[in-house]
Design a protein around this motif. Structure first.
Motif, PDB file in Angstrom:
ATOM      1  N   GLU A  49       0.837  -1.199   0.000  1.00 24.09           N
ATOM      2  CA  GLU A  49       0.000   0.000   0.000  1.00 24.09           C
ATOM      3  C   GLU A  49       0.867   1.242   0.000  1.00 24.09           C
ATOM      4  OE1 GLU A  49      -3.876   1.701   2.400  1.00 24.09           O
ATOM      5  OE2 GLU A  49      -2.436   0.481   3.484  1.00 24.09           O
ATOM      6  N   ARG A  50       0.408   2.273  -0.714  1.00 28.32           N
ATOM      7  CA  ARG A  50       1.094   3.560  -0.700  1.00 28.32           C
ATOM      8  C   ARG A  50       0.053   4.651  -0.875  1.00 28.32           C
ATOM      9  NH1 ARG A  50       2.777   5.175  -6.339  1.00 28.32           N
ATOM     10  NH2 ARG A  50       1.861   3.594  -7.676  1.00 28.32           N
ATOM     11  N   THR A  51       0.443   5.858  -0.534  1.00 28.64           N
ATOM     12  CA  THR A  51      -0.416   7.015  -0.708  1.00 28.64           C
ATOM     13  C   THR A  51       0.146   7.850  -1.837  1.00 28.64           C
ATOM     14  OG1 THR A  51      -0.932   6.999   1.650  1.00 28.64           O
ATOM     15  CG2 THR A  51      -1.433   9.018   0.441  1.00 28.64           C
TER      16      THR A  51
ATOM     17  N   GLY B  36      -3.490  12.388  -1.652  1.00 31.31           N
ATOM     18  CA  GLY B  36      -3.874  11.650  -0.459  1.00 31.31           C
ATOM     19  C   GLY B  36      -4.640  10.366  -0.685  1.00 31.31           C
ATOM     20  N   LYS B  37      -4.800   9.925  -1.931  1.00 33.67           N
ATOM     21  CA  LYS B  37      -5.516   8.669  -2.183  1.00 33.67           C
ATOM     22  C   LYS B  37      -4.610   7.479  -1.887  1.00 33.67           C
ATOM     23  CE  LYS B  37      -8.874  10.137  -5.591  1.00 33.67           C
ATOM     24  NZ  LYS B  37      -9.502   9.795  -6.862  1.00 33.67           N
ATOM     25  N   SER B  38      -5.210   6.413  -1.327  1.00 37.36           N
ATOM     26  CA  SER B  38      -4.437   5.202  -1.050  1.00 37.36           C
ATOM     27  C   SER B  38      -4.588   4.220  -2.209  1.00 37.36           C
ATOM     28  CB  SER B  38      -4.879   4.556   0.261  1.00 37.36           C
ATOM     29  OG  SER B  38      -6.214   4.143   0.192  1.00 37.36           O
ATOM     30  N   LEU B  39      -3.509   3.503  -2.470  1.00 41.29           N
ATOM     31  CA  LEU B  39      -3.450   2.553  -3.576  1.00 41.29           C
ATOM     32  C   LEU B  39      -2.732   1.300  -3.097  1.00 41.29           C
ATOM     33  CD1 LEU B  39      -3.602   1.766  -6.616  1.00 41.29           C
ATOM     34  CD2 LEU B  39      -1.448   2.999  -6.909  1.00 41.29           C
ATOM     35  N   ALA B  40      -3.352   0.138  -3.327  1.00 45.12           N
ATOM     36  CA  ALA B  40      -2.715  -1.147  -3.012  1.00 45.12           C
ATOM     37  C   ALA B  40      -2.418  -1.863  -4.325  1.00 45.12           C
ATOM     38  CB  ALA B  40      -3.629  -2.000  -2.145  1.00 45.12           C
ATOM     39  N   ASN B  41      -1.241  -2.460  -4.405  1.00 49.42           N
ATOM     40  CA  ASN B  41      -0.826  -3.227  -5.576  1.00 49.42           C
ATOM     41  C   ASN B  41      -0.503  -4.655  -5.158  1.00 49.42           C
ATOM     42  OD1 ASN B  41      -0.585  -1.213  -7.838  1.00 49.42           O
ATOM     43  ND2 ASN B  41       0.693  -0.225  -6.301  1.00 49.42           N
TER      44      ASN B  41
ATOM     45  N   VAL C 140      -2.339  -6.105 -10.317  1.00 50.89           N
ATOM     46  CA  VAL C 140      -3.645  -5.589  -9.927  1.00 50.89           C
ATOM     47  C   VAL C 140      -3.445  -4.367  -9.040  1.00 50.89           C
ATOM     48  CG1 VAL C 140      -5.820  -6.116  -8.724  1.00 50.89           C
ATOM     49  CG2 VAL C 140      -4.636  -7.913 -10.000  1.00 50.89           C
ATOM     50  N   GLU C 141      -4.272  -3.328  -9.263  1.00 48.25           N
ATOM     51  CA  GLU C 141      -4.285  -2.178  -8.376  1.00 48.25           C
ATOM     52  C   GLU C 141      -5.690  -2.027  -7.815  1.00 48.25           C
ATOM     53  OE1 GLU C 141      -2.860   1.024 -10.854  1.00 48.25           O
ATOM     54  OE2 GLU C 141      -4.860   1.403 -11.665  1.00 48.25           O
ATOM     55  N   ALA C 142      -5.761  -1.736  -6.510  1.00 49.52           N
ATOM     56  CA  ALA C 142      -7.042  -1.530  -5.833  1.00 49.52           C
ATOM     57  C   ALA C 142      -6.956  -0.202  -5.079  1.00 49.52           C
ATOM     58  CB  ALA C 142      -7.335  -2.683  -4.874  1.00 49.52           C
ATOM     59  N   TRP C 143      -7.945   0.650  -5.282  1.00 53.61           N
ATOM     60  CA  TRP C 143      -7.922   2.005  -4.743  1.00 53.61           C
ATOM     61  C   TRP C 143      -8.744   2.140  -3.468  1.00 53.61           C
ATOM     62  CZ3 TRP C 143      -5.001   5.920  -6.732  1.00 53.61           C
ATOM     63  CH2 TRP C 143      -4.401   5.685  -7.962  1.00 53.61           C
TER      64      TRP C 143
END
Length: 117
Positions: free
Chosen positions: A19-21, A25-30, A55-58
């Motif tokens: 996870e990163r921001t 300020g939106k969070s993104l998981a890869n 895959v990316e999940a927001w």
């Protein structure tokens, strides 16, 4: 008329989600999903094969993936295909296709530790 680029993948995570921001300020998981399937070899016989999908999940979906999924977790991902294009430092055109998840079904969920009194 819009074209359709919807995909459904069923497989296992190759590593824990990261996870990163991002800016704003939106969070993104890869995470990467390994999908096993059968393919024909040169002799026309079936053989087991595996394909890997990024895959990316927001936002909340990504946060849930980070909290509940780990390497080896079985999931079903539904989402859209997205192609990213860029130039390498050497000036070569590069591209990568990712899946932007709209739904991630947790088929095997990490159990929360229960406290024994």
């Amino acid at each position: 008329m819009k074209n359709l680029s919807y995909v459904i993948l069923d497989g296992n995570l190759t590593a824990d989600p990261e996870e990163r921001t991002i800016a704003g300020g939106k969070s993104l998981a890869n995470f990467t999903l390994a999908v096993n399937h059968t393919a024909n070899n040169q002799e026309g016989k079936d053989k087991e094969d595996v394909s890997y999908f990024e895959v990316e999940a927001w936002e909340k979906l990504g946060e849930n993936c980070v909290e509940y999924l780990k390497k080896g977790s079985k999931v079903t991902v539904m989402g859209n295909l997205k192609q990213n294009r860029w130039k390498s430092p050497e000036g070569e055109n590069k591209s990568r296709i990712k899946v932007t998840a709209s739904t991630v079904r947790f088929d095997s969920v990490r159990k929360k530790e229960s406290k024994v009194a």
